[in-house]
Scaffold this active site. Structure first.
Site, PDB file in Angstrom:
ATOM      1  N   CYS A   2       0.838  -1.192   0.000  1.00 26.29           N
ATOM      2  CA  CYS A   2       0.000   0.000   0.000  1.00 26.29           C
ATOM      3  C   CYS A   2       0.874   1.242   0.000  1.00 26.29           C
ATOM      4  O   CYS A   2       1.880   1.312   0.700  1.00 26.29           O
ATOM      5  CB  CYS A   2      -0.936   0.074   1.193  1.00 26.29           C
ATOM      6  SG  CYS A   2      -2.065  -1.299   1.340  1.00 26.29           S
ATOM      7  N   ARG A  27       3.587  -0.202  -5.154  1.00 29.10           N
ATOM      8  CA  ARG A  27       3.408  -0.762  -3.812  1.00 29.10           C
ATOM      9  C   ARG A  27       2.067  -1.470  -3.646  1.00 29.10           C
ATOM     10  O   ARG A  27       1.771  -2.004  -2.578  1.00 29.10           O
ATOM     11  CB  ARG A  27       3.513   0.343  -2.769  1.00 29.10           C
ATOM     12  CG  ARG A  27       4.892   0.947  -2.709  1.00 29.10           C
ATOM     13  CD  ARG A  27       4.968   1.971  -1.621  1.00 29.10           C
ATOM     14  NE  ARG A  27       4.877   1.357  -0.321  1.00 29.10           N
ATOM     15  CZ  ARG A  27       5.783   1.487   0.628  1.00 29.10           C
ATOM     16  NH1 ARG A  27       6.856   2.195   0.413  1.00 29.10           N
ATOM     17  NH2 ARG A  27       5.623   0.916   1.788  1.00 29.10           N
ATOM     18  N   TRP A  72      -2.911  -2.741  -1.589  1.00 30.78           N
ATOM     19  CA  TRP A  72      -2.653  -4.165  -1.751  1.00 30.78           C
ATOM     20  C   TRP A  72      -3.519  -4.817  -0.685  1.00 30.78           C
ATOM     21  O   TRP A  72      -3.276  -4.663   0.511  1.00 30.78           O
ATOM     22  CB  TRP A  72      -1.179  -4.477  -1.527  1.00 30.78           C
ATOM     23  CG  TRP A  72      -0.856  -5.928  -1.749  1.00 30.78           C
ATOM     24  CD1 TRP A  72      -0.624  -6.539  -2.943  1.00 30.78           C
ATOM     25  CD2 TRP A  72      -0.733  -6.943  -0.750  1.00 30.78           C
ATOM     26  NE1 TRP A  72      -0.367  -7.876  -2.739  1.00 30.78           N
ATOM     27  CE2 TRP A  72      -0.429  -8.156  -1.413  1.00 30.78           C
ATOM     28  CE3 TRP A  72      -0.854  -6.963   0.636  1.00 30.78           C
ATOM     29  CZ2 TRP A  72      -0.242  -9.360  -0.731  1.00 30.78           C
ATOM     30  CZ3 TRP A  72      -0.677  -8.161   1.320  1.00 30.78           C
ATOM     31  CH2 TRP A  72      -0.370  -9.339   0.626  1.00 30.78           C
ATOM     32  N   ASN A  98      -1.846   2.003   5.865  1.00 27.84           N
ATOM     33  CA  ASN A  98      -0.977   0.920   5.429  1.00 27.84           C
ATOM     34  C   ASN A  98      -0.669   0.091   6.676  1.00 27.84           C
ATOM     35  O   ASN A  98      -0.347   0.660   7.718  1.00 27.84           O
ATOM     36  CB  ASN A  98       0.315   1.529   4.843  1.00 27.84           C
ATOM     37  CG  ASN A  98       1.280   0.468   4.367  1.00 27.84           C
ATOM     38  OD1 ASN A  98       0.907  -0.700   4.221  1.00 27.84           O
ATOM     39  ND2 ASN A  98       2.511   0.861   4.124  1.00 27.84           N
ATOM     40  N   GLY A  99      -0.768  -1.230   6.587  1.00 21.62           N
ATOM     41  CA  GLY A  99      -0.478  -2.068   7.757  1.00 21.62           C
ATOM     42  C   GLY A  99      -1.669  -2.942   8.109  1.00 21.62           C
ATOM     43  O   GLY A  99      -2.587  -3.121   7.305  1.00 21.62           O
ATOM     44  N   GLU A 465      15.621 -19.149  -7.255  1.00 20.90           N
ATOM     45  CA  GLU A 465      15.361 -17.792  -7.733  1.00 20.90           C
ATOM     46  C   GLU A 465      14.717 -17.817  -9.121  1.00 20.90           C
ATOM     47  O   GLU A 465      13.754 -17.089  -9.391  1.00 20.90           O
ATOM     48  CB  GLU A 465      16.680 -16.997  -7.731  1.00 20.90           C
ATOM     49  CG  GLU A 465      16.625 -15.613  -8.326  1.00 20.90           C
ATOM     50  CD  GLU A 465      15.639 -14.663  -7.667  1.00 20.90           C
ATOM     51  OE1 GLU A 465      15.083 -14.991  -6.604  1.00 20.90           O
ATOM     52  OE2 GLU A 465      15.391 -13.596  -8.247  1.00 20.90           O
ATOM     53  N   LYS A 469      10.949 -16.410 -10.158  1.00 24.56           N
ATOM     54  CA  LYS A 469      10.648 -15.472 -11.255  1.00 24.56           C
ATOM     55  C   LYS A 469       9.513 -16.015 -12.104  1.00 24.56           C
ATOM     56  O   LYS A 469       8.596 -15.297 -12.459  1.00 24.56           O
ATOM     57  CB  LYS A 469      11.860 -15.248 -12.174  1.00 24.56           C
ATOM     58  CG  LYS A 469      13.118 -14.626 -11.609  1.00 24.56           C
ATOM     59  CD  LYS A 469      12.983 -13.259 -11.044  1.00 24.56           C
ATOM     60  CE  LYS A 469      12.599 -13.275  -9.590  1.00 24.56           C
ATOM     61  NZ  LYS A 469      13.024 -12.215  -8.754  1.00 24.56           N
ATOM     62  N   GLU A 472       6.046 -15.941 -10.271  1.00 23.25           N
ATOM     63  CA  GLU A 472       5.400 -14.663  -9.974  1.00 23.25           C
ATOM     64  C   GLU A 472       4.958 -13.896 -11.207  1.00 23.25           C
ATOM     65  O   GLU A 472       3.981 -13.157 -11.132  1.00 23.25           O
ATOM     66  CB  GLU A 472       6.277 -13.798  -9.055  1.00 23.25           C
ATOM     67  CG  GLU A 472       7.561 -13.276  -9.644  1.00 23.25           C
ATOM     68  CD  GLU A 472       8.308 -12.358  -8.672  1.00 23.25           C
ATOM     69  OE1 GLU A 472       9.526 -12.509  -8.567  1.00 23.25           O
ATOM     70  OE2 GLU A 472       7.683 -11.504  -8.031  1.00 23.25           O
ATOM     71  N   HIS A 488      13.727 -38.541  -3.719  1.00 20.77           N
ATOM     72  CA  HIS A 488      13.169 -38.868  -2.401  1.00 20.77           C
ATOM     73  C   HIS A 488      11.691 -38.496  -2.303  1.00 20.77           C
ATOM     74  O   HIS A 488      11.192 -38.225  -1.202  1.00 20.77           O
ATOM     75  CB  HIS A 488      13.975 -38.158  -1.305  1.00 20.77           C
ATOM     76  CG  HIS A 488      15.388 -38.644  -1.218  1.00 20.77           C
ATOM     77  ND1 HIS A 488      15.721 -39.884  -0.720  1.00 20.77           N
ATOM     78  CD2 HIS A 488      16.560 -38.083  -1.611  1.00 20.77           C
ATOM     79  CE1 HIS A 488      17.038 -40.055  -0.784  1.00 20.77           C
ATOM     80  NE2 HIS A 488      17.566 -38.971  -1.337  1.00 20.77           N
ATOM     81  N   LYS A 587       5.526  -4.212  -4.699  1.00 22.27           N
ATOM     82  CA  LYS A 587       6.985  -4.141  -4.654  1.00 22.27           C
ATOM     83  C   LYS A 587       7.539  -4.241  -3.231  1.00 22.27           C
ATOM     84  O   LYS A 587       8.477  -4.965  -2.982  1.00 22.27           O
ATOM     85  CB  LYS A 587       7.450  -2.846  -5.330  1.00 22.27           C
ATOM     86  CG  LYS A 587       8.960  -2.728  -5.481  1.00 22.27           C
ATOM     87  CD  LYS A 587       9.487  -3.734  -6.481  1.00 22.27           C
ATOM     88  CE  LYS A 587      10.992  -3.689  -6.630  1.00 22.27           C
ATOM     89  NZ  LYS A 587      11.509  -4.923  -7.231  1.00 22.27           N
TER      90      LYS A 587
HETATM   91  C1  F6R Z   1      10.648 -11.438  -6.085  1.00 25.19           C
HETATM   92  C2  F6R Z   1      10.562 -10.324  -5.170  1.00 25.19           C
HETATM   93  C3  F6R Z   1      10.307 -10.584  -3.725  1.00 25.19           C
HETATM   94  C4  F6R Z   1      11.240  -9.713  -2.868  1.00 25.19           C
HETATM   95  C5  F6R Z   1      10.880  -9.860  -1.377  1.00 25.19           C
HETATM   96  C6  F6R Z   1      11.854  -9.108  -0.495  1.00 25.19           C
HETATM   97  O1  F6R Z   1      10.917 -11.020  -7.389  1.00 25.19           O
HETATM   98  O2  F6R Z   1      10.693  -9.192  -5.566  1.00 25.19           O
HETATM   99  O3  F6R Z   1      10.437 -11.924  -3.408  1.00 25.19           O
HETATM  100  O4  F6R Z   1      12.548 -10.111  -3.095  1.00 25.19           O
HETATM  101  O5  F6R Z   1       9.590  -9.375  -1.168  1.00 25.19           O
HETATM  102  O6  F6R Z   1      11.920  -7.770  -0.835  1.00 25.19           O
HETATM  103  P1  F6R Z   1      13.107  -6.860  -0.329  1.00 25.19           P
HETATM  104  O7  F6R Z   1      14.346  -7.345  -0.949  1.00 25.19           O
HETATM  105  O8  F6R Z   1      12.732  -5.475  -0.770  1.00 25.19           O
HETATM  106  O9  F6R Z   1      13.133  -6.996   1.163  1.00 25.19           O
END
Ligand code: F6R
Length: 592
Positions: A2, A27, A72, A98-99, A465, A469, A472, A488, A587
């Site tokens: 948010c 956000r 969000w 927010n929260g 990782e 990607k 998501e 296993h 984000k």
């Molecule tokens: C994946 C992604 C998330 C962030 C996670 C931590 O592409 O962006 O998994 O990596 O929310 O975010 P930060 O690094 O900002 O603490």
């Protein structure tokens, strides 16, 4: 998550609020809303979806003061009613939040008994009604009276129709900053410094349960006894550039292509004569005996690679813990804790940092965003210098994080292969030049719904990782697994409809991975290998190969990761997904 924005000043508040929300949309983009005052009337307009929807449906043209929100969703579905700002029953107060308010149901039931009528499914409406209940002419007093009843974390900004000259704001365990100018003509409230629109403002950060009265170019902050607090001022004088895709179709693609440069920026000026030194590193790390890394998502994957660097290069035992679980673990005394976060605003990381710090551990932050909450709470911080990462899906921050972690391991070991690191930008360039081939492979594999990603040692966090990607942004099921573990249990899921993406750039585990691939091949899995050039024998096992430059094992995650990012990008593009703002995500994840 948010975004919160508020404006009071000489510019039109509605337009400025829209500009601010544009910066905050990353956000959260479930819904957007703006409230403000004009001619003594409280105006509120909100809409589901992105800011563009709201702009089309605005019911007013100008405002004297304004607060805005990008949501969000946590409590309550994505509906217009649940969108912020929320108002009280008399429609005198509008509030953005927010929260999470943890005791919202209890408070709502109590307020209902007292006759308050609720029209949304949100926890936020409870705060609005509670402030309204306590309002006796001063909005600051009403907020301060309401705060002790709230459990949880929040950043709020609110306006009252009888006070067109002020916005009141408060926060607990949630970032909220307020900027005001020297000429006393304007003030901005924002959950993110990024949205200060490049204005040279004096900035204060609200601490727990402080309440701020924000007027034009003026801010007064009060503690719980309503006594004035003198706040430390930071000067914000940043080169503001509205983020631009610079000709790329998506921010994600632009950020993937930035990596040869951002990696250089992460090591530039930090290595001299084979010796690694970090500017402003005020912590003495020379006696470090063991390290715990904490982080979430992509940052946790970078941390896992960093853990291997520490053990292999610096011979320092390292443990990696997902931040949301760290508080339940026993961290041995004398451990250096390294908190990893691109944004510096991730609630799980910040809560863990606070709890770990209270137990007496020193904390080193590794962060991209200057002035973010994490950077203010840790004992010292190393910056990634990667520039703003706008796409929700993290790419360049990850490769910068592993660059910094590699340097940190060299710094502690006082030895290591820096020359090999300097070749990495070139290697990434080679992967980028192979984008058409990766796109072709992504198109081919885009018809599948379930994937296994497989790797060992350095390639294990790398494959986690790459799988993250894909999940998501393409909305397909992609599970990262250790090559040795598939047999296993998970091998039961393998058949011709479940491709395996194999990450083979870790030479130490090459032959074992080849064996693991034979096992899945025997069960019909299509295999796409991400393999280093020297491993020509992989062509006899894999159906398709994405070739990668050869390097030393610790640096193998770089090229493999970039190839994985491109694969996910082109899969998402083929599947017509919203690449920069994938559904259900935001984000900065500012709730626990
Ligand atoms: C994946 C992604 C998330 C962030 C996670 C931590 O592409 O962006 O998994 O990596 O929310 O975010 P930060 O690094 O900002 O603490």
């Amino acid at each position: 998550m948010c975004g919160i924005f508020g404006y009071i000043g000489e510019d039109d508040a509605l337009n400025t609020c829209i500009l601010g929300l544009e910066q905050l949309e990353y956000r959260g983009y479930d819904s957007t809303g703006i409230a403000g005052i004009f001619d003594g009337n409280l105006q509120i307009c909100k809409e589901t979806g992105k800011l563009a929807n709201l702009k089309q449906r605005l019911t007013f043209k100008t405002l004297q003061i304004a607060i805005g929100h990008t949501r969000w969703a946590t409590h309550g579905k994505v509906t217009t009613a649940n969108a912020h700002p929320h108002n009280d029953s008399q429609r005198t107060i509008a509030l953005v939040h927010n929260g999470i308010i943890e005791n919202w149901e209890e408070l709502r039931d109590q307020l209902k008994k007292e006759g308050f009528v609720f029209v949304t499914e949100t926890d936020t409406e409870v705060i609005t009604q509670l402030v309204s209940k306590n309002y006796k002419g001063s909005l600051v007093d009403a907020v301060q009276t309401a705060l002790p009843f709230l459990k949880g974390q929040f950043a709020i900004a609110l306006i009252h129709k009888d006070h067109p000259d002020q916005i009141v704001a408060s926060a607990r365990n949630c970032p909220l900053s307020i900027g005001f100018n020297d000429t006393q003509t304007e003030s901005i409230i924002s959950s993110d410094l990024h949205a200060f629109l490049g204005k040279p403002l004096n900035v204060i950060f609200l601490r727990d349960d402080e309440v701020a009265k924000v007027e034009r170019g003026k801010v007064s902050v009060f503690d719980k006894n309503l006594a004035r607090i003198a706040k430390k001022l930071d000067k914000l004088d940043r080169d503001f550039k509205s983020p631009s895709k610079e000709g790329y179709e998506h921010f994600m693609l632009k950020e993937i292509y930035e990596q040869p440069t951002t990696i250089q920026k992460a090591y530039f000026g930090r290595v001299n004569d084979g010796c690694v030194l970090f500017e402003d590193l005020v912590l003495d790390l020379s006696a470090t005996k063991n390290v715990w890394f904490i982080g979430c998502g992509t940052s946790a994957h970078a941390a896992a690679i960093g853990g291997n660097f520490f053990e292999e290069i610096a011979e320092i035992p390292a443990q990696v813990e997902i931040a949301s679980e760290a508080r339940y673990r026993m961290i041995p005394p004398g451990t250096l804790v390294v908190a990893m976060s691109q944004s510096g605003e991730t609630a799980d990381v910040l809560s863990a940092v606070r709890e770990i710090k209270a137990k007496g551990h020193k904390i080193l932050g590794i962060c991209n965003v200057k002035n973010s909450t994490l950077t203010r709470e840790v004992d010292a911080c190393i910056f990634l210098n990667a520039g703003p990462e706008i796409s929700v899906c993290s790419t360049k921050a990850f490769t910068s994080q592993i660059t910094v972690l590699y340097l940190l391991a060299l710094h502690l070991a006082k030895k290591g292969d820096f020359d090999a690191l300097q070749l990495i930008p070139q290697h990434i360039q080679q992967v980028l030049e192979n984008a058409l081939w990766i796109e072709e492979k992504a198109k081919h594999y885009s018809r599948y719904q379930n994937f296994f990603f497989m790797g060992r040692r350095y390639m294990y966090p790398t494959c986690l990782e790459a799988a993250l990607k894909l999940k998501e942004i393409s909305y397909v099921n992609a599970v990262g697994y250790l090559g040795g573990e598939i047999k296993h249990g998970p091998i039961a899921l393998i058949d011709e409809n479940c491709p395996v993406l194999a990450f083979l750039a870790n030479s130490q585990t090459e032959s074992k991975m080849m064996g693991n691939l034979q096992e899945v091949k025997a069960r019909g899995a299509p295999i796409l290998a991400f393999a280093p050039k020297h491993l020509s024998s992989i062509s006899t096992i894999a159906d398709d190969v994405i070739w990668l430059p050869d390097t030393i094992d610790p640096l193998s995650p770089f090229a493999s990761t970039v190839a994985g990012q491109l694969f996910a990008y082109f899969m998402a593009k083929t599947r017509k997904c919203d690449i920069d703002q994938p559904r259900n995500l935001a984000k900065s994840v500012t709730v626990e």
